[in-house]
Design a protein around this motif. Structure first.
Motif, PDB file in Angstrom:
ATOM      1  N   UNK A 156     -39.972 113.273  67.155  1.00 28.56           N
ATOM      2  CA  UNK A 156     -38.665 112.692  66.860  1.00 28.56           C
ATOM      3  C   UNK A 156     -38.666 111.885  65.574  1.00 28.56           C
ATOM      4  N   UNK A 157     -37.470 111.715  65.030  1.00 23.46           N
ATOM      5  CA  UNK A 157     -37.173 110.761  63.952  1.00 23.46           C
ATOM      6  C   UNK A 157     -38.129 110.872  62.772  1.00 23.46           C
ATOM      7  N   UNK A 158     -38.065 112.011  62.110  1.00 20.18           N
ATOM      8  CA  UNK A 158     -38.897 112.227  60.933  1.00 20.18           C
ATOM      9  C   UNK A 158     -38.334 111.527  59.700  1.00 20.18           C
ATOM     10  N   UNK A 159     -37.003 111.359  59.611  1.00 20.81           N
ATOM     11  CA  UNK A 159     -36.345 110.596  58.537  1.00 20.81           C
ATOM     12  C   UNK A 159     -36.827 111.009  57.148  1.00 20.81           C
ATOM     13  N   UNK A 160     -36.900 112.306  56.918  1.00 20.61           N
ATOM     14  CA  UNK A 160     -37.364 112.773  55.614  1.00 20.61           C
ATOM     15  C   UNK A 160     -36.327 112.474  54.523  1.00 20.61           C
ATOM     16  N   UNK A 161     -36.834 112.220  53.315  1.00 21.88           N
ATOM     17  CA  UNK A 161     -36.004 112.004  52.140  1.00 21.88           C
ATOM     18  C   UNK A 161     -36.317 113.058  51.096  1.00 21.88           C
ATOM     19  N   UNK A 162     -35.333 113.401  50.294  1.00 22.28           N
ATOM     20  CA  UNK A 162     -35.571 114.346  49.222  1.00 22.28           C
ATOM     21  C   UNK A 162     -36.511 113.776  48.179  1.00 22.28           C
ATOM     22  N   UNK A 163     -37.308 114.644  47.583  1.00 17.27           N
ATOM     23  CA  UNK A 163     -38.199 114.217  46.516  1.00 17.27           C
ATOM     24  C   UNK A 163     -39.379 113.385  46.965  1.00 17.27           C
TER      25      UNK A 163
ATOM     26  N   UNK B 186     -37.233 104.656  68.061  1.00 18.99           N
ATOM     27  CA  UNK B 186     -38.466 104.435  67.296  1.00 18.99           C
ATOM     28  C   UNK B 186     -39.541 103.733  68.117  1.00 18.99           C
ATOM     29  N   UNK B 187     -39.481 103.868  69.412  1.00 19.16           N
ATOM     30  CA  UNK B 187     -40.586 103.469  70.284  1.00 19.16           C
ATOM     31  C   UNK B 187     -40.519 104.316  71.553  1.00 19.16           C
ATOM     32  N   UNK B 188     -41.665 104.525  72.181  1.00 23.40           N
ATOM     33  CA  UNK B 188     -41.719 105.340  73.391  1.00 23.40           C
ATOM     34  C   UNK B 188     -41.280 104.509  74.592  1.00 23.40           C
TER      35      UNK B 188
ATOM     36  N   UNK C 287     -38.315 109.036  75.968  1.00 17.54           N
ATOM     37  CA  UNK C 287     -37.984 108.844  74.562  1.00 17.54           C
ATOM     38  C   UNK C 287     -39.273 108.895  73.755  1.00 17.54           C
ATOM     39  N   UNK C 288     -39.306 109.768  72.763  1.00 17.02           N
ATOM     40  CA  UNK C 288     -40.472 109.852  71.883  1.00 17.02           C
ATOM     41  C   UNK C 288     -40.315 108.877  70.728  1.00 17.02           C
ATOM     42  N   UNK C 289     -41.420 108.259  70.327  1.00 15.84           N
ATOM     43  CA  UNK C 289     -41.398 107.377  69.169  1.00 15.84           C
ATOM     44  C   UNK C 289     -41.219 108.202  67.891  1.00 15.84           C
ATOM     45  N   UNK C 290     -40.901 107.523  66.813  1.00 20.99           N
ATOM     46  CA  UNK C 290     -40.673 108.202  65.541  1.00 20.99           C
ATOM     47  C   UNK C 290     -41.983 108.584  64.856  1.00 20.99           C
ATOM     48  N   UNK C 291     -41.902 109.644  64.052  1.00 20.32           N
ATOM     49  CA  UNK C 291     -43.067 109.985  63.238  1.00 20.32           C
ATOM     50  C   UNK C 291     -43.091 109.170  61.953  1.00 20.32           C
ATOM     51  N   UNK C 292     -41.972 108.556  61.574  1.00 18.10           N
ATOM     52  CA  UNK C 292     -41.905 107.848  60.283  1.00 18.10           C
ATOM     53  C   UNK C 292     -42.416 106.422  60.380  1.00 18.10           C
ATOM     54  N   UNK C 293     -41.910 105.652  61.344  1.00 17.41           N
ATOM     55  CA  UNK C 293     -42.418 104.309  61.609  1.00 17.41           C
ATOM     56  C   UNK C 293     -42.050 103.928  63.036  1.00 17.41           C
ATOM     57  N   UNK C 294     -42.726 102.925  63.571  1.00 17.86           N
ATOM     58  CA  UNK C 294     -42.561 102.532  64.970  1.00 17.86           C
ATOM     59  C   UNK C 294     -42.105 101.081  65.051  1.00 17.86           C
ATOM     60  N   UNK C 295     -41.244 100.783  66.032  1.00 10.53           N
ATOM     61  CA  UNK C 295     -40.840  99.401  66.248  1.00 10.53           C
ATOM     62  C   UNK C 295     -41.998  98.615  66.861  1.00 10.53           C
ATOM     63  N   UNK C 296     -42.246  97.441  66.313  1.00  6.60           N
ATOM     64  CA  UNK C 296     -43.322  96.583  66.797  1.00  6.60           C
ATOM     65  C   UNK C 296     -42.797  95.755  67.968  1.00  6.60           C
ATOM     66  N   UNK C 297     -43.080  96.216  69.185  1.00  6.48           N
ATOM     67  CA  UNK C 297     -42.581  95.552  70.381  1.00  6.48           C
ATOM     68  C   UNK C 297     -43.406  94.328  70.773  1.00  6.48           C
ATOM     69  N   UNK C 298     -44.477  94.059  70.049  1.00 10.55           N
ATOM     70  CA  UNK C 298     -45.309  92.890  70.343  1.00 10.55           C
ATOM     71  C   UNK C 298     -44.742  91.657  69.639  1.00 10.55           C
TER      72      UNK C 298
END
Length: 296
Positions: A17-24, A206-208, A220-231
């Motif tokens: 989930x949530x690859x959030x790719x950008x061009x270039x 952005x978190x499991x 819910x799958x976490x994101x591949x781009x970045x993860x929320x810091x739940x700590x």
């Protein structure tokens, strides 16, 4: 090969989930290398040795809906999925743009029509819903899509149905995420309750996390781009460039499991090997218990 009470799973899915790719190959927020993180996630998924029946990406495929970003995503994922021999299911997220997604990933008309679909995976039905609201970050499913879903579910599938959408029909403990949730969840619940839906796959947070909705497990799958810091305290939760993962979804006749697979570069112990497994397989059940289960 198995040693326990259950036969091998009937079907296996990879859920990302949530690859959030950008061009270039630009950095997301001048911080996150989403293209590199996607490649590392795909490498980790392939390294499991799993040959899935489908690969499901539950939305926010790009960050800005750029056609160039969709083309880059397709160029990265399609050869990888071909090696695995698996179809790819693209689900739209709130950061996606329907016209560009449809044109660049689906070779379809560049329209604002919802991105939905149905796949028959050898008796397991997979249905992709489009919970996006063009121009907004919250989710919703209008009456037309719910009626369509009701029609698809009217006849049960041999192995049941799995739904995939971006916005999870679950509560979250992070206050500002409430603003971005799926609206009118009761409407979806009316359609799902009592049907053959066995699991719901989602992303967006952005978190499991996991829960139940209308009696159906939601994962819910976490994101591949970045993860929320739940700590952190709930009102201080932010993204971190760590903790990425994907899910392995195993479908048995009587249950569905969702394993969180971390994407990390760390050395693991070498106790369990193919040779060890083969040796255990050559023993009787009693000998295996003696060799492995006795407390030392």
């Amino acid at each position: 090969m198995h040693f326990g009470q259950h036969a091998p799973a009937a079907r296996v899915l990879l859920h990302l989930s949530d690859t959030h790719l950008l061009g270039g190959d630009r950095l997301l927020g001048e911080r996150y290398d989403t293209a590199r993180h996607l490649r590392r996630t795909l490498e980790a998924a392939e390294a499991t040795g799993v040959r899935p029946d489908a690969v499901v990406f539950t939305g926010d495929l790009t960050d800005l809906g750029e056609p160039e970003a969709y083309r880059a995503l397709r160029a990265e994922v399609e050869p990888w999925a071909a090696r695995l021999g698996a179809p790819v299911v693209w689900v739209a997220g709130n950061h996606d743009e329907r016209p560009a997604l449809r044109a660049e990933l689906l070779d379809a008309e560049a329209s604002d029509e919802p991105v939905t679909g149905v796949w028959d995976l050898g008796g397991l039905r997979l249905i992709a819903l489009d919970s996006t609201v063009p121009g907004w970050h919250h989710g919703d499913l209008d009456a037309a899509q719910l009626d369509w879903l009701r029609g698809e579910l009217a006849e049960p599938a041999p192995l049941g149905t799995i739904l995939a959408l971006h916005h999870p029909p679950l509560p979250t403990h992070i206050p500002f995420f409430d603003i971005l949730e799926l609206r009118d969840q009761s409407g979806l619940a009316e359609v799902v309750r009592g049907s053959d839906v066995r699991a719901i796959l989602a992303g967006h947070l952005h978190y499991s996390t996991s829960g139940t909705f209308a009696g159906v497990p939601v994962n819910v799958a976490a994101a591949s781009c970045y993860t929320m810091d739940l700590a952190r305290p709930a009102d201080e939760v932010n993204g971190m460039d760590a903790g990425r993962s994907f899910h392995l979804v195993h479908v048995w006749d009587d249950t569905v499991t969702h394993a969180v697979v971390p994407v990390v570069d760390a050395e693991a112990a070498g106790f369990f090997t193919p040779e060890w497994t083969a040796r255990m397989a050559s023993l009787t059940a009693e000998e295996r218990l003696e060799a492995f289960s006795r407390k030392r």
